[in-house]
Structure formats: C-alpha cells, structure tokens
Scaffold this active site. Structure first.
Site, PDB file in Angstrom:
ATOM      1  N   TYR A 152      -5.756 -16.807  19.547  1.00 41.19           N
ATOM      2  CA  TYR A 152      -5.546 -16.853  20.842  1.00 41.19           C
ATOM      3  C   TYR A 152      -6.167 -15.501  21.197  1.00 41.19           C
ATOM      4  O   TYR A 152      -5.505 -14.449  20.597  1.00 41.19           O
ATOM      5  CB  TYR A 152      -4.270 -16.662  21.278  1.00 41.19           C
ATOM      6  CG  TYR A 152      -4.434 -17.144  22.942  1.00 41.19           C
ATOM      7  CD1 TYR A 152      -5.570 -18.341  23.835  1.00 41.19           C
ATOM      8  CD2 TYR A 152      -4.225 -15.647  23.641  1.00 41.19           C
ATOM      9  CE1 TYR A 152      -5.711 -18.009  25.664  1.00 41.19           C
ATOM     10  CE2 TYR A 152      -4.168 -15.734  25.004  1.00 41.19           C
ATOM     11  CZ  TYR A 152      -4.786 -16.964  25.592  1.00 41.19           C
ATOM     12  OH  TYR A 152      -5.401 -16.586  27.306  1.00 41.19           O
ATOM     13  N   TRP A 154      -8.927 -12.422  24.443  1.00 44.30           N
ATOM     14  CA  TRP A 154      -9.481 -12.365  24.818  1.00 44.30           C
ATOM     15  C   TRP A 154     -10.412 -11.403  23.901  1.00 44.30           C
ATOM     16  O   TRP A 154     -11.317 -10.536  24.827  1.00 44.30           O
ATOM     17  CB  TRP A 154      -9.292 -11.452  26.323  1.00 44.30           C
ATOM     18  CG  TRP A 154      -9.010 -12.562  27.266  1.00 44.30           C
ATOM     19  CD1 TRP A 154      -8.296 -12.889  27.512  1.00 44.30           C
ATOM     20  CD2 TRP A 154     -10.081 -12.875  28.240  1.00 44.30           C
ATOM     21  NE1 TRP A 154      -8.580 -14.192  28.514  1.00 44.30           N
ATOM     22  CE2 TRP A 154      -9.712 -13.135  28.952  1.00 44.30           C
ATOM     23  CE3 TRP A 154     -11.973 -11.649  29.200  1.00 44.30           C
ATOM     24  CZ2 TRP A 154     -10.424 -13.606  30.308  1.00 44.30           C
ATOM     25  CZ3 TRP A 154     -11.689 -11.558  29.948  1.00 44.30           C
ATOM     26  CH2 TRP A 154     -10.772 -13.287  31.075  1.00 44.30           C
TER      27      TRP A 154
HETATM   28  N1  LIG Z   1       4.363 -10.156  30.037  1.00 45.55           N
HETATM   29  C1  LIG Z   1       3.398 -10.938  30.088  1.00 45.55           C
HETATM   30  N2  LIG Z   1       2.607 -11.176  29.509  1.00 45.55           N
HETATM   31  C2  LIG Z   1       1.410 -11.622  29.062  1.00 45.55           C
HETATM   32  C3  LIG Z   1       0.773 -11.527  30.753  1.00 45.55           C
HETATM   33  C4  LIG Z   1       1.319 -11.430  32.062  1.00 45.55           C
HETATM   34  O1  LIG Z   1       0.890 -11.476  32.664  1.00 45.55           O
HETATM   35  N3  LIG Z   1       2.651 -10.600  31.128  1.00 45.55           N
HETATM   36  N4  LIG Z   1      -0.730 -12.084  30.386  1.00 45.55           N
HETATM   37  C5  LIG Z   1      -1.076 -12.958  29.076  1.00 45.55           C
HETATM   38  C6  LIG Z   1      -3.020 -13.480  29.594  1.00 45.55           C
HETATM   39  S1  LIG Z   1      -3.045 -14.313  31.205  1.00 45.55           S
HETATM   40  C7  LIG Z   1      -3.400 -13.472  28.352  1.00 45.55           C
HETATM   41  S2  LIG Z   1      -4.822 -13.651  28.624  1.00 45.55           S
HETATM   42  C8  LIG Z   1      -3.059 -12.784  27.563  1.00 45.55           C
HETATM   43  C9  LIG Z   1      -4.307 -11.925  26.630  1.00 45.55           C
HETATM   44  O2  LIG Z   1      -4.087 -11.316  25.526  1.00 45.55           O
HETATM   45  P1  LIG Z   1      -5.289 -11.097  24.770  1.00 45.55           P
HETATM   46  O3  LIG Z   1      -5.869 -11.737  24.870  1.00 45.55           O
HETATM   47  O4  LIG Z   1      -4.336 -11.141  23.110  1.00 45.55           O
HETATM   48  O5  LIG Z   1      -5.069  -9.466  24.690  1.00 45.55           O
HETATM   49  P2  LIG Z   1      -6.864  -8.633  24.533  1.00 45.55           P
HETATM   50  O6  LIG Z   1      -5.805  -6.498  24.273  1.00 45.55           O
HETATM   51  O7  LIG Z   1      -7.710  -8.977  25.010  1.00 45.55           O
HETATM   52  O8  LIG Z   1      -6.756  -8.204  22.970  1.00 45.55           O
HETATM   53  C10 LIG Z   1      -7.771  -9.334  23.174  1.00 45.55           C
HETATM   54  C11 LIG Z   1      -8.133  -8.442  21.543  1.00 45.55           C
HETATM   55  O9  LIG Z   1      -9.483  -8.363  20.509  1.00 45.55           O
HETATM   56  C12 LIG Z   1     -10.054  -7.409  20.183  1.00 45.55           C
HETATM   57  N5  LIG Z   1     -11.208  -7.675  20.009  1.00 45.55           N
HETATM   58  C13 LIG Z   1     -12.746  -7.973  20.758  1.00 45.55           C
HETATM   59  N6  LIG Z   1     -13.724  -8.199  20.062  1.00 45.55           N
HETATM   60  C14 LIG Z   1     -13.111  -8.724  19.858  1.00 45.55           C
HETATM   61  C15 LIG Z   1     -14.886  -9.467  18.248  1.00 45.55           C
HETATM   62  O10 LIG Z   1     -15.811  -9.147  18.645  1.00 45.55           O
HETATM   63  N7  LIG Z   1     -14.257  -8.479  17.383  1.00 45.55           N
HETATM   64  C16 LIG Z   1     -12.383  -8.998  16.701  1.00 45.55           C
HETATM   65  N8  LIG Z   1     -12.413  -8.824  15.946  1.00 45.55           N
HETATM   66  N9  LIG Z   1     -12.435  -8.206  17.693  1.00 45.55           N
HETATM   67  C17 LIG Z   1     -12.186  -8.352  19.342  1.00 45.55           C
HETATM   68  C18 LIG Z   1      -9.773  -6.632  21.007  1.00 45.55           C
HETATM   69  O11 LIG Z   1     -10.321  -4.879  20.445  1.00 45.55           O
HETATM   70  C19 LIG Z   1      -8.340  -6.444  21.693  1.00 45.55           C
HETATM   71  O12 LIG Z   1      -7.774  -6.292  20.657  1.00 45.55           O
HETATM   72  O13 LIG Z   1      -1.835 -12.239  27.353  1.00 45.55           O
HETATM   73  C20 LIG Z   1      -1.230 -12.913  28.045  1.00 45.55           C
HETATM   74  N10 LIG Z   1       1.077 -12.291  28.233  1.00 45.55           N
HETATM   75  N1  LIG Z   2      -7.771  -5.668  35.817  1.00 49.05           N
HETATM   76  C1  LIG Z   2      -7.788  -6.666  35.235  1.00 49.05           C
HETATM   77  N2  LIG Z   2      -8.179  -7.941  35.690  1.00 49.05           N
HETATM   78  C2  LIG Z   2      -7.849  -8.997  34.670  1.00 49.05           C
HETATM   79  C3  LIG Z   2      -7.345  -9.235  34.131  1.00 49.05           C
HETATM   80  C4  LIG Z   2      -6.508  -7.572  33.430  1.00 49.05           C
HETATM   81  O1  LIG Z   2      -6.289  -7.754  32.391  1.00 49.05           O
HETATM   82  N3  LIG Z   2      -7.103  -6.703  34.274  1.00 49.05           N
HETATM   83  N4  LIG Z   2      -6.655 -10.321  32.894  1.00 49.05           N
HETATM   84  C5  LIG Z   2      -7.405 -11.501  33.117  1.00 49.05           C
HETATM   85  C6  LIG Z   2      -6.516 -13.065  32.750  1.00 49.05           C
HETATM   86  S1  LIG Z   2      -6.537 -13.032  31.253  1.00 49.05           S
HETATM   87  C7  LIG Z   2      -6.497 -13.238  34.153  1.00 49.05           C
HETATM   88  S2  LIG Z   2      -5.283 -15.036  33.652  1.00 49.05           S
HETATM   89  C8  LIG Z   2      -6.049 -13.008  35.250  1.00 49.05           C
HETATM   90  C9  LIG Z   2      -4.534 -12.930  35.863  1.00 49.05           C
HETATM   91  O2  LIG Z   2      -4.248 -12.939  37.155  1.00 49.05           O
HETATM   92  P1  LIG Z   2      -3.681 -13.240  37.675  1.00 49.05           P
HETATM   93  O3  LIG Z   2      -2.002 -14.163  37.180  1.00 49.05           O
HETATM   94  O4  LIG Z   2      -3.132 -13.850  39.225  1.00 49.05           O
HETATM   95  O5  LIG Z   2      -2.472 -11.609  37.673  1.00 49.05           O
HETATM   96  P2  LIG Z   2      -0.833 -10.994  38.164  1.00 49.05           P
HETATM   97  O6  LIG Z   2      -1.530  -9.556  37.908  1.00 49.05           O
HETATM   98  O7  LIG Z   2      -0.667 -11.193  36.916  1.00 49.05           O
HETATM   99  O8  LIG Z   2      -0.378 -11.709  39.375  1.00 49.05           O
HETATM  100  C10 LIG Z   2      -1.102 -11.299  40.804  1.00 49.05           C
HETATM  101  C11 LIG Z   2      -0.303 -11.275  41.205  1.00 49.05           C
HETATM  102  O9  LIG Z   2       0.447 -11.709  41.780  1.00 49.05           O
HETATM  103  C12 LIG Z   2       1.718 -11.108  41.782  1.00 49.05           C
HETATM  104  N5  LIG Z   2       3.064 -12.079  41.710  1.00 49.05           N
HETATM  105  C13 LIG Z   2       3.664 -11.168  40.435  1.00 49.05           C
HETATM  106  N6  LIG Z   2       5.185 -12.082  40.229  1.00 49.05           N
HETATM  107  C14 LIG Z   2       4.905 -12.941  41.289  1.00 49.05           C
HETATM  108  C15 LIG Z   2       5.695 -13.888  42.495  1.00 49.05           C
HETATM  109  O10 LIG Z   2       6.789 -14.673  41.505  1.00 49.05           O
HETATM  110  N7  LIG Z   2       5.433 -14.658  43.680  1.00 49.05           N
HETATM  111  C16 LIG Z   2       4.917 -14.405  44.093  1.00 49.05           C
HETATM  112  N8  LIG Z   2       4.268 -14.333  45.216  1.00 49.05           N
HETATM  113  N9  LIG Z   2       3.563 -13.253  43.402  1.00 49.05           N
HETATM  114  C17 LIG Z   2       4.192 -12.484  42.193  1.00 49.05           C
HETATM  115  C18 LIG Z   2       1.750  -9.855  41.254  1.00 49.05           C
HETATM  116  O11 LIG Z   2       2.505  -9.165  41.934  1.00 49.05           O
HETATM  117  C19 LIG Z   2       0.345  -9.703  41.484  1.00 49.05           C
HETATM  118  O12 LIG Z   2      -0.154  -8.606  42.288  1.00 49.05           O
HETATM  119  O13 LIG Z   2      -6.034 -11.980  35.614  1.00 49.05           O
HETATM  120  C20 LIG Z   2      -7.586 -11.339  35.030  1.00 49.05           C
HETATM  121  N10 LIG Z   2      -8.488  -9.728  35.567  1.00 49.05           N
HETATM  122 MO   LIG Z   3      -5.286 -14.541  30.786  1.00 46.56          MO
END
Ligand SMILES: Nc1nc2c(c(=O)[nH]1)N[C@H]1C(S)=C(S)[C@@H](COP(=O)(O)OP(=O)(O)OC[C@H]3O[C@@H](n4cnc5c(=O)[nH]c(N)nc54)[C@H](O)[C@@H]3O)O[C@H]1N2
Ligand SMILES: Nc1nc2c(c(=O)[nH]1)N[C@H]1C(S)=C(S)[C@@H](COP(=O)(O)OP(=O)(O)OC[C@H]3O[C@@H](n4cnc5c(=O)[nH]c(N)nc54)[C@H](O)[C@@H]3O)O[C@H]1N2
Ligand SMILES: [Mo]
Length: 822
Positions: A152, A154
């Site tokens: 899994y 990005w």
């Molecule tokens: N506590 C907490 N944990 C969270 C979240 C949160 O809100 N709170 N958010 C969750 C969410 S929504 C998500 S989506 C995940 C994200 O988790 P990940 O998607 O695993 O995070 P990334 O840092 O985007 O990791 C992508 C990796 O792929 C590598 N990469 C990019 N392009 C390529 C390529 O072409 N080839 C290869 N081999 N590698 C490549 C990048 O260098 C990077 O190391 O984290 C989750 N974890």
């Molecule tokens: N810059 C940037 N943009 C991203 C990403 C990134 O890594 N960096 N990741 C991308 C990805 S994969 C995803 S899935 C999306 C994630 O999008 P989201 O999951 O919506 O993003 P978060 O930052 O986890 O949370 C959004 C808001 O929820 C608030 N929040 C946290 N806990 C609570 C709660 O219990 N109640 C309420 N009401 N609010 C709460 C936080 O303060 C924040 O302002 O973003 C995408 N966009």
């Molecule tokens: Mo995500």
C-alpha cells in the site's frame, strides 16, 4: 480485471459514461485541444507531472535546476521545490543493498537487527538473483500466499510506472501473493457507506464549487481543511479546489469550521471556529439531530421519500430505546461545546441552504464508521440532499473534489495481469487463489496466522506471511503503533523494499533496491482525479541517478531470472506502452466527437492536452438525479434509498457496529471515562509534505523545531508544563515515546497537540522495540486497533499522550543521512 487505481478508477469510469452522454448531446466540437495559440511562445523546460501538479523542468549540464509550475496551474503547491530536492537529497538510495545478517546467514537471520543500518552493497546482478530465488523459495516452502504483495502507498502517478501494479504483475508470474483491500485514508467510510448510500461516496464527485458558491448559504467544513490537503492528488494535481475556495470567499458565503485546529481554510474564509473534543463528532451530530427532531425542523417528507429506517433510529435518538435522549445537553457533556451552541447549529443548518463537507479524519478513529453514517443521516434530516448547494460532500478536501469533470477519455494503464493488455491473459496467471486482508491488519496477520477475522459480514482466515515486498509505500510511516509493528515484523523472514529514499521502511528491509524517481523515466497521466482536465506527458527530465533503475526494469529483471521476461514486458518498450495508452484514449475520444492529435504531435508539443467542460458538469449537483427520480435512479442499497437503518449491517451482528448510527466511546479520548493520558494527539496530514515524502528534503527547514518534528500546543497546555516555543519534548504513552519540538499556538484547542503524520521514524536503539524515536514519528504513539469488525479500518486519529520537557542533550537525529554500509 483489477483496476490499477484503487482510489479513482471506479469514479473515472462511471463519470466518463455520464460526461460522454452529456457532451455527446451538446455536440462539443472537435478541434485543437491545446490551450496555447499557434505561434505563441512556449515557456522553457520539459513538461512533466507529479502528485504536486504539472510543471516544467529546466536542466543544466544533466542536472535538474528548477521546477516551474505550469502556467495552467491556478495555485501551485509550495512543496514543489522539495520535489526537485528529493532527487538529490542526501537520503537518496544509491545502490542495491542487502542487510549483512540476511546476506551471510540467510532469510530470517537476526530479525531484531533490522533497522540498525548494517547493509552490504551488492551488484544489480546479485540483488536480482537473490530476490528471484527468495520469491521461489518462499512460494515452494510456504505457498504463494506467504508472500505479501499488498504494498500500500502513495507511489508516484503514471499509467506505466505504477510500481504497486508492476509488483503484482511480477508476483503473479511466481504464482500469486497475499494482497490487501481498502486504504488508510477512508478505511471505515468506504466499507460502511455502500450500506448507507450504495457507493463508497468518499471518492465520488461533489456538487461543484461553482454551484456551491452560487447556492450555499452555510458551508460547514467538518474536520476538513482543503487549503492544506488539496495540494496533492492521486494522479497529477489540478488544484481546482483553490479557485473553488476563492469562489466561496468572493460570494461571502458563511463558513463554519468544526475542527480542533483553526485551519488555513477557516482563516482564509474568515470562518467561525468551533472546536469540540476530538473523536466526539458523532455525539455532536446526534445532539444537532435531536434538536432538529425536537423542534420539528427536520424534513419528514424527504425522510419518507428518500430514506429507509428513520423510524428505527428515532427511538435511539429520543432515548425511548435506551433511556438516554441524545439531546443537546447530553451531547454537550461529551463534546464540550455548549448545549446552546449545539441547538443553534441545528437551527442554522435547517434555516439555510447548508452544505456539510466532511473530511476523513473523523472516520480514521475507533468506531470511525459512525461519523460518516451520522453525517449522511443529519443531511437526510435536513432534506437538502440533491438540491443545488445543499446536502453533503465527502471529498471537497481531497484531490480537488468539486472541481468539475471534463469530457476526457480514460487513459488505460498497465495491469497486474501479464498478457491481459495483449488481449486476454492465460487463466492460470490471473486465477492465482490469492488471499486478501484488510489493508491495515498486517500486524495482526503476522501475529496470528490461521486466526479468523470478521470483515464486512464475512470471515477471513489470516494467512501465514513469511515475506513482505513493498514498492511505492512506506509502512514504517503509515502504519499505527510502530513498536507493536516492530515486534510483529520479526516474524518475517524477508522484507524487500524498492524506494528512492532511505525511509524507515527501507532501513528496516533485508533487501533494498534503488528506484528511479518519476523524473528519470517517461510516463503519461491524467490531470485532476475529478477534473480530468488534461492528459500530460510525464517526460523524463534527467538520467537515472547513481545505480537507480525503474521499478519496471527491476521487475522485468526478476521475471527474466524465471525465464519470464517477455510475459512481463510483452516485448514492449517504455515508449511503446505509453503510445499504446494514448492511442486507446484517442479511439475512445473519437467515439465522443473529439479528435485528439496523433501521439507524436502530443508528445512533441511539450504541452498538456486539454479537454472541454460542459455547463452541465460545471453545475453538477451530487444526488440531483436520485432526488429527481428515486425509482429510476435508485441508490445501490438494498432499499434503493439512503439507509439510516441497515438490515445488512444488523445481520452481521457486530457489537461495535450497530445497525444505525450510534455513539460509542472510543478506547481513549479527551475527557473519556477511562482515558489515562491527558492530551489528544492530532496526527494531521502535513503542510509541507505528502505523508513521509519530502521529509528528507530541504523543505524540513520550513518547519522543524530544534531539528525535530513540530508539536503544536495551546499556550494553556504549554504553561501548565513550563514549556516554550523551541523546547525539545518527550511525547509518550504506553505504546511509545518520541522527541518533538514545541510550537506554542492558539490555533489549537486546549487539550490537543498536533504532530503531523509522516515524520521519519528514527529509533535510538533499533534493536529495542519501545526505544525513543529521535525525530518524531507520530505513529509511535497511535493505536493499532481496528475501527470495528465491520471495516477493520485504521485508527490513526486515536491516541492520547503526555508531554514533558526532555532533560539533557537530546540525541542527534540520524535518519536523514545514509545508513552505515559495508
Ligand atoms: N497516524 C496517522 N497515520 C496515518 C495517517 C494519519 O492521518 N494519521 N494517514 C494515513 C493515510 S490517509 C495514508 S494515505 C498513508 C500514507 O502512507 P504512504 O503512502 O505509505 O506514505 P508515503 O510517504 O506517501 O510513502 C510513499 C513511498 O513511496 C515512495 N515512492 C514514490 N514513488 C515511487 C516509485 O515510483 N517507486 C518506488 N519504488 N517508490 C516510490 C516514496 O519515496 C515513499 O517512500 O498514511 C496513513 N497513516
Ligand atoms: N499537504 C498534504 N495534503 C494531503 C496529504 C498530505 O500528506 N499532505 N495527504 C492526502 C491524503 S492521502 C489524504 S487521505 C487526505 C487526508 O485528508 P483528511 O483525513 O481530511 O486530513 P487530516 O489532516 O487528517 O484531517 C483534516 C482535519 O480534521 C481535523 N480533525 C482531526 N481529528 C478530528 C476530530 O476528531 N474531529 C474533527 N471535527 N476534526 C478533526 C484536523 O485538525 C484537520 O484539520 O489528504 C490528502 N492531502
Ligand atoms: Mo490517504
């Protein structure tokens, strides 16, 4: 067929059919689709694209020196300089590497030693021999399902160099693998919402920003911060949410933000900030719903015509069934907003054309199914679903949902089934009898092979996993409860990682293979996950750095060792694949009265290829068709209606997911009855990164505090602990401990600290689970439990902790340089 893009392909395909019909009727003219007039001067630089948008790259003496945003980008991401820097950052992986113990003593040797950095450089020949042989060994000894290929993450965009798909394509040639379903973004919502509204909803198009600016009187950003999270998209970002937000500003639309943080979006729109306790949104929503019902403000006619089961939910709401009315006063005691504020919200929601824009954080929590279900219920009670500017939207904050969908064809992509794109794959290749687990349950699987797990009405037998293979993800960032994960990882005999950065996952691998960045290879992609405004050439900008190879070439090399190279490549070169995808889109386009230029003209133009936008799409209203004719356009639920009570969920009989939206205490929360630690940890998505990506770049200078990940604190909480801006603190709970740097700010609610997800895990002693993380990986603190037995989603937003000053000289951060190698 496995869809190559789990997030968007369903949307793209369905929307394509709709837009195709719409533009067909309008008879949009064929013609030159390039925006620039003939003869106009073309800006300098090679056109390319990324999660951060379309840009042009300048190259001097073989080195990329500037990434300039494309002129068509309304609001380029401030992270773009970090994207350039990532190519040359000191964290770049240069050569194939193998962990010494694994190399010398074989698979499974000294698993505690993972992460201590003792790697040996090997040749590509040797590395590919090792990987090819190890995959065969594990398959022969334990079966193909002992290989975990969920991978899994990005990964970079691009229809060809989709490393996750390519990994699976290669693993299929070895007889199969265990995969994963769902994602970390919307693990709970995407499983519950099909029971409620008949689609995953979280990645569906929203009512357009233009329609909202025109019709919405009250815009509610509920745990949603589009000004931060719209910087990136899964495909190449279009940034259409930014003009969308501008439209609201110009329309002077009243905005309310319900969030523990006064977000950028709230500040920019001069929004009213309400900060309930985190993880109590369901109680707050119930309090609003109770007021609506008690004051007769709910829309009974809408409920009768478009929903099912409200009468079964009502006794819970009123307290008739359990003796507890979910009144504003009841909700107030849980969420911390005053009862008067809650009643006032109910009256204002009902008295205005109201759009409820929910982010994903409220479902990335224990019992995370309930918030989206209750939000839809609330919107149904308001009766504005399907009306211009009313109802709800679940992706206004994600990948520029709400930016209208253009009449673009869908670009095909490489599939994980070798042979299929050449016209029908051999059955033994596709029918590999793979196992599948919910994406965030790998740690549980490693610890309990053979155990049964509930999942959305079915039972899964957890497979025995001996080898994990990751390409394009960073599990040592994205997964929760890092220390529990470290312990579980010891059950693996082999962990293989491709990346271009020395992430914590690469550091904990046994075999590390250096991948190219997107900027060292050619590809093609669509612009805008929802907007689909352009097709862009992702052109190679520079030569592969050091010994990096594309994932495609690496997997082809592995397949070659099994005598299967041709099956993997189908005999095609990189440019032949890309040309093929384009040609297929061109044929699809022609069927809709649009003529795309021939491939070479497109490629050589060095410009994105734009597609038209119809007025109907510009004014798109989510669920308008359902509202207009709920029989003809019935939802995909058993009743065809919005299910406030679900018989299907009832049948599953899960005590942690009852058949209607319900408030249930999470395992821990601010003000919770049994919670031990005083501060809620909000692990928001970072401002200057995409998860862990770019943490190893110069962008860190913009936010690090004393060389650590920042920890935002309210002045009240800081004063109570004698802390000031710039202090290094230890943040800890029973699960783990990290260092962080204090930022005192009143944009965060008292009782809540913010440490963004994605900070690189940097254990002081890699051999010891539980040792101090020196940089500040927040997932050292979060809980690894599942949201519920229904969806088995992750709970990244469930964590309580304490903060104290770190006494003495803090240990040096070591994660941003290459590990020690032999
Ligand atoms: N506590 C907490 N944990 C969270 C979240 C949160 O809100 N709170 N958010 C969750 C969410 S929504 C998500 S989506 C995940 C994200 O988790 P990940 O998607 O695993 O995070 P990334 O840092 O985007 O990791 C992508 C990796 O792929 C590598 N990469 C990019 N392009 C390529 C390529 O072409 N080839 C290869 N081999 N590698 C490549 C990048 O260098 C990077 O190391 O984290 C989750 N974890
Ligand atoms: N810059 C940037 N943009 C991203 C990403 C990134 O890594 N960096 N990741 C991308 C990805 S994969 C995803 S899935 C999306 C994630 O999008 P989201 O999951 O919506 O993003 P978060 O930052 O986890 O949370 C959004 C808001 O929820 C608030 N929040 C946290 N806990 C609570 C709660 O219990 N109640 C309420 N009401 N609010 C709460 C936080 O303060 C924040 O302002 O973003 C995408 N966009
Ligand atoms: Mo995500």
């Amino acid at each position: 067929m496995t869809l190559p893009n789990p997030k968007m392909s369903a949307l793209s395909r369905r929307r394509f059919l709709q837009t195709a019909a719409a533009t067909g009727c309008l008879g949009l003219a064929a013609g030159p689709l390039f925006p620039r007039a003939a003869g106009a001067q073309t800006p300098k630089g090679v056109i390319s694209g990324s999660h951060w948008g379309v840009f042009r790259a300048e190259v001097r003496d073989g080195r990329a020196v500037a990434f300039t945003p494309w002129e068509g980008d309304p609001t380029p991401s401030k992270q773009l300089p970090g994207v350039l820097d990532s190519i040359y950052s000191p964290t770049r992986i240069k050569y194939p590497m193998v962990r010494r113990a694994w190399l010398e003593q074989g698979p499974g040797a000294d698993p505690d030693g993972r992460g201590s950095g003792d790697f040996v450089r090997v040749s590509w020949e040797k590395a590919l021999d090792l990987v090819a042989a190890e995959l065969v060994r594990v398959r022969e000894q334990h079966g193909a399902t002992a290989i975990f290929g969920g991978s899994y993450g990005w990964k970079s965009p691009g229809k060809l160099h989709n490393c996750r798909t390519l990994l699976r394509r290669m693993l299929k040639l070895n007889g199969g693998f265990t995969t994963s379903s769902g994602d970390y973004s919307t693990g709970a919502a995407q499983v519950i919402l099909p029971h409620v509204v008949g689609s995953i909803e979280v990645y569906e198009q929203c009512t357009s920003w233009q329609n909202v600016a025109e019709h919405t009187e009250l815009m509610v950003f509920w745990g949603a911060n589009p000004l931060n999270t719209s910087q990136i998209s899964w495909q190449v970002a279009d940034h259409g949410a930014f003009p969308g937000i501008d439209g609201l500003k110009q329309a002077k639309t009243k905005v309310i933000c319900i969030d523990p943080i006064r977000t950028e979006t709230c500040a920019a729109l001069d929004g009213e900030w309400l900060a309930p306790r985190p993880q109590t949104d369901v109680a707050l929503m119930l309090g609003i719903a109770h007021t609506l019902q008690a004051e007769g403000l709910h829309d009974q006619a809408f409920l009768d015509k478009y929903t099912s089961g409200f009468e079964l939910f009502l006794p819970y709401l009123t307290g008739e069934s359990d003796g507890v009315p979910k009144s504003a006063d009841w909700a107030s005691a849980i969420c911390g907003l005053s009862a008067e504020t809650i009643r006032d919200l109910a009256r204002r929601f009902a008295g205005n054309r109201t759009m409820l824009a929910l982010g994903y954080s409220t479902q990335r929590q224990h019992h995370g199914e309930q918030a989206p279900w209750m939000l839809v219920t609330l919107a149904a009670m308001l009766g504005q679903i399907g009306l211009p500017g009313g109802g709800y939207g679940l992706s206004y904050h994600y990948a520029s949902g709400g930016a209208p969908t253009h009449a673009a064809p869908v670009l095909p992509a490489i599939t994980d089934s070798p042979g299929q794109s050449a016209g029908g794959g051999a059955e033994w290749l596709t029918g590999s009898g793979d196992a599948s687990i919910p994406v965030s349950r790998l740690v549980e699987t490693l610890q309990n092979p053979g155990a049964e797990m509930d999942f959305n009405g079915s039972k899964i037998t957890l497979p025995l996993i001996k080898l994990a293979y990751w390409a394009g993800g960073n599990p040592f960032s994205h997964h929760q409860d890092r220390n529990e994960m470290l312990r579980a990882w010891r059950n693996l005999e082999t962990f293989i990682v491709h990346d271009f950065q020395w992430t914590a996952s690469a550091r904990h691998a046994d075999i590390v293979l250096p991948a190219t960045t997107s900027y060292e290879r050619n590809d093609i992609e669509q612009v805008g996950d929802y907007a689909m405004s352009n097709i862009v050439a992702m052109k190679q900008i520079i030569e592969p750095q050091h010994e990096a190879r594309s994932d495609y070439d690496i997997f082809a090399g592995i397949a070659e060792r099994w005598g299967r190279r041709y099956d993997f490549t189908e005999g095609k070169t990189e440019m032949e694949w890309i040309r093929g995808f384009y040609e297929a889109a061109k044929i699809e386009s022609r069927a809709r009265g649009m003529e795309m230029p021939v491939f070479d003209v497109f490629w050589d133009s060095n410009e994105p290829l734009a597609f038209p936008l119809s007025d109907a799409e510009r004014n798109f209203v989510r669920h308008a068709a359902f509202r207009a004719d709920p029989l003809l356009n019935a939802l995909g639920t058993p009743s065809g209606r919005i299910e406030i009570f679900s018989r299907n969920v009832e049948k599953m009989g899960y005590d942690d997911c009852p058949p209607h939206p319900t408030w249930m205490e999470p395992v821990e929360r601010l003000g919770g009855p049994t919670t031990r630690y005083p501060l809620h940890v909000a692990s928001n998505h970072p401002i200057h990164r995409l998860h862990s990506q770019l943490c190893g770049t110069e962008l860190r200078k913009l936010y690090e505090v004393a060389g650590r990940e920042p920890c935002w604190m309210n002045p009240e909480d800081a004063a109570a602990r004698g802390l000031q801006d710039g202090d290094v603190v230890r943040v800890f709970n029973d699960r783990g401990q990290i260092l962080a740097g204090v930022v005192v700010t009143d944009v965060i609610r008292p009782g809540v600290i913010r440490i963004s997800e994605g900070g690189w895990f940097d254990p002081a002693d890699a051999r010891e689970a539980g040792s101090l993380c020196k940089y500040g990986d927040v997932n050292t603190l979060t809980t690894g439990i599942a949201t519920s037995r229904l969806s088995q989603g992750n709970c990244g937003q469930t964590a309580m902790a304490e903060v104290e000053r770190f006494e003495g000289a803090p240990p040096a951060v070591t994660v941003f340089s290459e590990p020690v190698t032999g």
